[in-house]
Write a protein that holds these residues in place. Structure first.
Motif, PDB file in Angstrom:
ATOM      1  N   THR A   4      34.341  57.491  73.795  1.00 18.38           N
ATOM      2  CA  THR A   4      33.148  56.641  73.683  1.00 18.38           C
ATOM      3  C   THR A   4      31.950  57.367  73.084  1.00 18.38           C
ATOM      4  OG1 THR A   4      32.485  57.221  75.938  1.00 18.38           O
ATOM      5  CG2 THR A   4      33.825  55.214  75.662  1.00 18.38           C
ATOM      6  N   VAL A   5      31.994  58.708  73.055  1.00 23.16           N
ATOM      7  CA  VAL A   5      30.856  59.478  72.543  1.00 23.16           C
ATOM      8  C   VAL A   5      30.717  59.231  71.046  1.00 23.16           C
ATOM      9  CG1 VAL A   5      29.934  61.796  72.131  1.00 23.16           C
ATOM     10  CG2 VAL A   5      30.952  61.233  74.343  1.00 23.16           C
ATOM     11  N   GLN A   6      29.527  58.790  70.657  1.00 27.67           N
ATOM     12  CA  GLN A   6      29.263  58.456  69.259  1.00 27.67           C
ATOM     13  C   GLN A   6      28.293  59.415  68.592  1.00 27.67           C
ATOM     14  OE1 GLN A   6      27.889  54.433  69.378  1.00 27.67           O
ATOM     15  NE2 GLN A   6      29.860  53.639  70.057  1.00 27.67           N
ATOM     16  N   GLY A   7      27.666  60.259  69.370  1.00 31.34           N
ATOM     17  CA  GLY A   7      26.707  61.184  68.787  1.00 31.34           C
ATOM     18  C   GLY A   7      26.521  62.400  69.664  1.00 31.34           C
ATOM     19  N   ALA A   8      25.941  63.427  69.067  1.00 32.90           N
ATOM     20  CA  ALA A   8      25.674  64.662  69.796  1.00 32.90           C
ATOM     21  C   ALA A   8      24.339  65.219  69.332  1.00 32.90           C
ATOM     22  CB  ALA A   8      26.781  65.685  69.550  1.00 32.90           C
ATOM     23  N   VAL A   9      23.671  65.892  70.243  1.00 31.16           N
ATOM     24  CA  VAL A   9      22.417  66.564  69.910  1.00 31.16           C
ATOM     25  C   VAL A   9      22.515  68.024  70.335  1.00 31.16           C
ATOM     26  CG1 VAL A   9      20.972  64.489  69.999  1.00 31.16           C
ATOM     27  CG2 VAL A   9      21.317  65.843  72.070  1.00 31.16           C
ATOM     28  N   LEU A  70      26.235  63.647  78.209  1.00 30.02           N
ATOM     29  CA  LEU A  70      25.024  63.150  78.846  1.00 30.02           C
ATOM     30  C   LEU A  70      25.209  61.740  79.389  1.00 30.02           C
ATOM     31  CD1 LEU A  70      22.093  63.904  79.423  1.00 30.02           C
ATOM     32  CD2 LEU A  70      21.480  62.883  77.253  1.00 30.02           C
ATOM     33  N   ASN A  71      25.844  60.897  78.604  1.00 29.34           N
ATOM     34  CA  ASN A  71      26.215  59.545  79.040  1.00 29.34           C
ATOM     35  C   ASN A  71      27.447  59.158  78.225  1.00 29.34           C
ATOM     36  OD1 ASN A  71      25.446  58.235  76.572  1.00 29.34           O
ATOM     37  ND2 ASN A  71      23.319  58.108  77.269  1.00 29.34           N
ATOM     38  N   PRO A  72      28.028  57.994  78.442  1.00 34.09           N
ATOM     39  CA  PRO A  72      29.274  57.671  77.734  1.00 34.09           C
ATOM     40  C   PRO A  72      29.183  57.719  76.212  1.00 34.09           C
ATOM     41  CG  PRO A  72      28.946  56.150  79.547  1.00 34.09           C
ATOM     42  CD  PRO A  72      27.689  56.966  79.440  1.00 34.09           C
ATOM     43  N   ARG A  73      27.961  57.699  75.649  1.00 36.30           N
ATOM     44  CA  ARG A  73      27.832  57.654  74.195  1.00 36.30           C
ATOM     45  C   ARG A  73      27.207  58.899  73.579  1.00 36.30           C
ATOM     46  NH1 ARG A  73      25.024  52.284  72.718  1.00 36.30           N
ATOM     47  NH2 ARG A  73      25.527  53.027  70.647  1.00 36.30           N
ATOM     48  N   LEU A  74      26.724  59.847  74.408  1.00 36.35           N
ATOM     49  CA  LEU A  74      25.969  60.972  73.872  1.00 36.35           C
ATOM     50  C   LEU A  74      26.371  62.284  74.540  1.00 36.35           C
ATOM     51  CD1 LEU A  74      23.594  61.807  71.973  1.00 36.35           C
ATOM     52  CD2 LEU A  74      22.090  61.454  73.944  1.00 36.35           C
ATOM     53  N   ALA A  75      26.618  63.286  73.721  1.00 35.09           N
ATOM     54  CA  ALA A  75      26.926  64.631  74.224  1.00 35.09           C
ATOM     55  C   ALA A  75      25.809  65.581  73.821  1.00 35.09           C
ATOM     56  CB  ALA A  75      28.256  65.122  73.652  1.00 35.09           C
ATOM     57  N   LEU A  76      25.578  66.571  74.655  1.00 34.57           N
ATOM     58  CA  LEU A  76      24.640  67.645  74.331  1.00 34.57           C
ATOM     59  C   LEU A  76      25.447  68.889  74.020  1.00 34.57           C
ATOM     60  CD1 LEU A  76      21.894  67.428  77.129  1.00 34.57           C
ATOM     61  CD2 LEU A  76      21.781  66.546  74.796  1.00 34.57           C
ATOM     62  N   TYR A  77      25.146  69.490  72.881  1.00 31.38           N
ATOM     63  CA  TYR A  77      25.720  70.782  72.546  1.00 31.38           C
ATOM     64  C   TYR A  77      24.686  71.829  72.919  1.00 31.38           C
ATOM     65  CZ  TYR A  77      29.331  68.393  69.791  1.00 31.38           C
ATOM     66  OH  TYR A  77      30.380  67.612  69.390  1.00 31.38           O
ATOM     67  N   LEU A  78      25.090  72.784  73.711  1.00 30.78           N
ATOM     68  CA  LEU A  78      24.211  73.839  74.199  1.00 30.78           C
ATOM     69  C   LEU A  78      24.492  75.115  73.421  1.00 30.78           C
ATOM     70  CD1 LEU A  78      24.956  73.150  77.966  1.00 30.78           C
ATOM     71  CD2 LEU A  78      22.962  72.331  76.672  1.00 30.78           C
ATOM     72  N   PHE A  79      23.483  75.617  72.757  1.00 28.65           N
ATOM     73  CA  PHE A  79      23.620  76.851  71.993  1.00 28.65           C
ATOM     74  C   PHE A  79      22.725  77.915  72.608  1.00 28.65           C
ATOM     75  CE2 PHE A  79      25.251  73.828  68.994  1.00 28.65           C
ATOM     76  CZ  PHE A  79      26.162  74.529  68.231  1.00 28.65           C
ATOM     77  N   GLY A  80      23.331  78.924  73.199  1.00 33.67           N
ATOM     78  CA  GLY A  80      22.588  80.056  73.738  1.00 33.67           C
ATOM     79  C   GLY A  80      22.363  81.084  72.643  1.00 33.67           C
ATOM     80  N   THR A  81      21.125  81.520  72.502  1.00 31.04           N
ATOM     81  CA  THR A  81      20.778  82.472  71.454  1.00 31.04           C
ATOM     82  C   THR A  81      20.872  83.902  71.968  1.00 31.04           C
ATOM     83  OG1 THR A  81      18.426  82.507  72.007  1.00 31.04           O
ATOM     84  CG2 THR A  81      19.163  80.809  70.451  1.00 31.04           C
ATOM     85  N   PRO A  82      21.097  84.868  71.082  1.00 33.86           N
ATOM     86  CA  PRO A  82      21.031  86.268  71.509  1.00 33.86           C
ATOM     87  C   PRO A  82      19.572  86.631  71.817  1.00 33.86           C
ATOM     88  CG  PRO A  82      21.444  86.130  69.146  1.00 33.86           C
ATOM     89  CD  PRO A  82      21.455  84.733  69.676  1.00 33.86           C
ATOM     90  N   GLY A  83      19.392  87.593  72.707  1.00 31.72           N
ATOM     91  CA  GLY A  83      18.048  87.934  73.139  1.00 31.72           C
ATOM     92  C   GLY A  83      17.369  89.055  72.376  1.00 31.72           C
ATOM     93  N   GLN A  84      18.139  89.965  71.818  1.00 36.98           N
ATOM     94  CA  GLN A  84      17.522  91.108  71.141  1.00 36.98           C
ATOM     95  C   GLN A  84      17.115  90.742  69.716  1.00 36.98           C
ATOM     96  OE1 GLN A  84      20.487  91.098  72.717  1.00 36.98           O
ATOM     97  NE2 GLN A  84      21.052  93.138  73.392  1.00 36.98           N
ATOM     98  N   GLN A  85      16.005  91.328  69.270  1.00 36.39           N
ATOM     99  CA  GLN A  85      15.488  91.023  67.935  1.00 36.39           C
ATOM    100  C   GLN A  85      16.468  91.387  66.825  1.00 36.39           C
ATOM    101  OE1 GLN A  85      11.551  92.520  67.327  1.00 36.39           O
ATOM    102  NE2 GLN A  85      10.656  91.150  68.839  1.00 36.39           N
ATOM    103  N   ARG A  86      17.297  92.380  67.028  1.00 36.08           N
ATOM    104  CA  ARG A  86      18.218  92.771  65.949  1.00 36.08           C
ATOM    105  C   ARG A  86      19.250  91.676  65.660  1.00 36.08           C
ATOM    106  NH1 ARG A  86      19.786  95.858  70.351  1.00 36.08           N
ATOM    107  NH2 ARG A  86      21.975  95.800  70.941  1.00 36.08           N
TER     108      ARG A  86
END
Length: 189
Positions: A4-9, A70-86
């Motif tokens: 049922t998921v039609q979109g993602a953010v 998140l609900n039957p039509r929407l998913a959340l993609y979680l992107f964790g970023t690296p913490g160090q500046q390099r």
């Protein structure tokens, strides 16, 4: 993923080195998260400040990825970023197309958050602050945190324990509600 998921953010989970980004993505994700954790080596000893983090032995070198429906039509993609500046060249790619960001802050090391918050502001990514609870964290009133982090009044300050799944969900609910209330996110019915 449900049919049922039609979109993602895309939502960024960001913050400085050792603040709990990988832990938060793992607590939130309904799938086994993709992690790019590598063992810290002697080569990083002069670069990575482990003050107050004596048990830290790994670091994210690219990203963490998780998903939550998140609900039957929407998913959340979680992107964790690296913490160090390099590793920040990756940050620009990860942030592209993000609807918003949860910026984790360690109240014991508030000044470490300034660079990350500056990047979010430069890229005009809506964000909320999530003060991650550590056993020896001081508890500052919201106004003190707002002044210390030089935040605009509309930036929410939330609190969580990234290790606690329920607290992580509560944080995400509050963040998504904030995005919805500011018309950044339209939730499908």
């Amino acid at each position: 993923m449900p049919s049922t998921v039609q979109g993602a953010v895309k939502i960024l989970i960001t913050g400085p080195f050792g603040v709990g980004k990988t832990t938060l993505v793992g607590s939130l994700s309904e799938i086994a998260p993709l992690r790019t954790e590598e063992t810290m080596t002697a080569a990083g000893a002069g670069v990575d400040d482990l003050t107050g983090r004596p048990d830290k032995t790994t670091t994210t070198v690219a990203l963490d990825f998780g998903r939550i429906t998140l609900n039957p039509r929407l998913a959340l993609y979680l992107f964790g970023t690296p913490g160090q500046q390099r590793f920040w060249p990756l940050w620009d790619d990860l942030s592209r197309g993000a609807l918003g960001a949860i910026a984790l802050v360690d109240a014991r090391r508030i000044e470490e958050s300034f660079d990350v918050l500056g990047r979010l502001e430069e890229q005009r990514i809506p964000f909320a602050i999530a003060v991650n609870s550590f056993p020896d964290s001081p508890s500052y009133p919201e106004e003190e945190l707002r002044v210390a982090l030089d935040l605009l009044p509309e930036v929410p300050i939330l609190r969580c324990d990234a290790r606690d799944r329920r607290a992580a969900y509560d944080l995400l609910i509050d963040f998504v509600s904030h995005l919805h209330s500011t018309s950044v996110l339209e939730l499908p019915q």
